[in-house]
Design an enzyme around this catalytic site. Structure first.
Site, short mmCIF file in Angstrom:
data_model
loop_
_atom_site.label_atom_id
_atom_site.label_comp_id
_atom_site.label_asym_id
_atom_site.label_seq_id
_atom_site.Cartn_x
_atom_site.Cartn_y
_atom_site.Cartn_z
N THR A 235 5.96 -5.46 5.91
CA THR A 235 6.88 -4.59 5.17
C THR A 235 6.75 -4.94 3.69
OG1 THR A 235 8.43 -4.47 7.01
CG2 THR A 235 9.28 -3.89 4.84
N LYS B 35 9.48 2.74 6.21
CA LYS B 35 10.00 1.47 6.71
C LYS B 35 11.17 0.98 5.86
CE LYS B 35 10.60 -2.28 8.93
NZ LYS B 35 9.68 -3.43 8.92
N LYS C 194 15.15 -9.04 1.23
CA LYS C 194 13.93 -8.62 0.52
C LYS C 194 13.71 -7.12 0.65
CE LYS C 194 10.26 -8.64 2.72
NZ LYS C 194 9.47 -7.71 3.56
#
Length: 392
Positions: free
Chosen positions: A199, A275, A343
């Site tokens: 990701t 995502k 994150k």
């Protein structure tokens, strides 16, 4: 008119320094190609045509349709105005066996973390020749015991493999593994493939694609939706974009590791965006759920009653049912580390700023995860955000 095409076995230098957790970067990460709109595609088995159906209704001898092997599939393309382009690849594609197994590509796997180990394990168990690498070599031991080869570098993995898969923690690691001095791109050659399931942000995905393609390789981004459990069960969801031919060739690998693969288009960055949107919603849901559990306890309610009541109504969600009981026990064994959720929220807020989209709920959720990080909970499951919002 729907377009009929034959299907394959499955249809799907540089340094980036991540900004500080709460910082919203204004660096351009949104390519002009984001303006393009994909078509929605799905797969279904070929059906008898109108002539065969009419013959059957009139009692005539049936028209015998010759079905080739492998089975052909029909792709219906919706051309509705302003529709998004999305190809869905069925996870029920036939698996190779017998003589066909000899044509399986050799596979490399970079990153033996929470997801990497079970994903690579499933590939070994499916009969693929797998070569693995991790910065901490000891983490490769479970794969070595299963028969996988352990390489000394990402470059060596790419040299030994037809298709190399990378699953690492963040954009900086992804770029280093792919394009660093001893990275995978140094081991690429014409026709080899690179599939990055990490990701990461759009800009990093595009830099990795440039490095791989510059070395003669092919690239798809394929960030996964799912955590440790789905990785172990082979039920992850892949959100891919890039080289369509590589998507088709890597399809059987994705099928082993997941239950569904989406091909979002040829523009690298579409997978990263999808995502990040999904993880934004997930992180915001978890932060709100944690606040609900905290408020229930403060108000003298049984948290278990809240979880059960929510599970019976319109807001029932598998995540709440799975995480709720362990959260009320204060158990946060990491399936998806909290530091990774924070994150992802940071990256999605940076993307939103570039696109001019206000995300107040996501921003508030990010603050809760930052508070949890300050409490030293980064390596715990992301549900540990409950500790950050609970009344002290």
């Amino acid at each position: 008119m729907p377009q009929v095409i034959p299907a394959t076995q499955h249809s799907t230098a540089l340094s980036v320094q991540p900004s500080s957790p709460g910082h919203l970067s204004r660096s351009a990460i949104c390519p002009a190609s984001v303006q393009s709109r994909p078509r929605l595609l799905s797969h279904a088995t070929t059906r008898p045509g109108p002539a065969a159906q009419a013959a059957k209704q009139q009692g005539a001898a049936p028209l015998h349709l010759r079905t080739p092997a492998p089975v052909r599939k029909t792709v219906f393309a919706s051309r509705a105005s302003r529709s998004r382009d999305m190809t869905t690849a069925a996870a029920a594609a036939p698996k190779a066996n017998g003589a066909a197994s000899h044509s399986k590509p050799s596979v490399g796997f970079l990153g033996m973390g929470t997801l990497g180990v079970p994903m690579a394990t499933n590939l070994v168990k499916a009969g693929y020749t797998v070569t693995v690498w991790n910065r901490n070599t000891a983490k490769c031991d479970p794969l070595r015991e299963l028969g996988a080869e352990v390489a000394s570098s990402a470059k060596a993995v790419a040299q030994a493999s037809d298709i190399t898969i990378a699953c690492v923690a963040d954009p900086a690691a992804a770029l280093e593994v792919a394009a660093g001095p001893d990275g995978a791109s140094a081991g690429m050659s014409e026709g080899k493939g690179y599939v990055d399931v990490s990701t990461i942000d759009v800009g990093t995905a595009q830099k990795i694609a440039a490095a791989i393609r510059g070395a003669g390789g092919r690239y798809i981004e394929a960030p996964v939706s799912g955590s440790k459990g789905p990785a172990e069960q082979g039920t992850l969801i892949f959100l891919t974009a890039g080289d369509r031919e590589l998507f088709d060739e890597a399809g059987p690998l994705l099928e082993v590791m997941g239950k569904k693969s989406f091909f979002l288009g040829t523009d690298v960055g579409l997978g990263a965006k999808m995502k990040l949107v999904i993880n934004m919603v997930m992180g915001s849901m978890m932060a709100s759920f944690a606040e609900g559990l905290a408020l229930a306890e403060s108000g003298g309610l049984q948290q278990s009653d809240l979880i059960e009541a929510m599970g019976l109504g319109a807001i029932a969600a598998p995540m709440f049912a799975l995480k709720g009981p362990t959260m009320v026990k204060g158990s946060f064994a990491p399936a998806f580390p909290l530091k990774h959720q924070q994150k992802d929220l940071r990256l999605v807020l940076e993307l939103a700023e570039q696109l001019g989209q206000d995300l107040p709920v996501a921003a508030a959720s990010n603050n809760s995860y930052l508070k949890a990080m300050d409490q030293g909970l980064g390596d715990q499951d992301f549900s540990a955000v409950l500790s950050a919002v609970a009344k002290q």
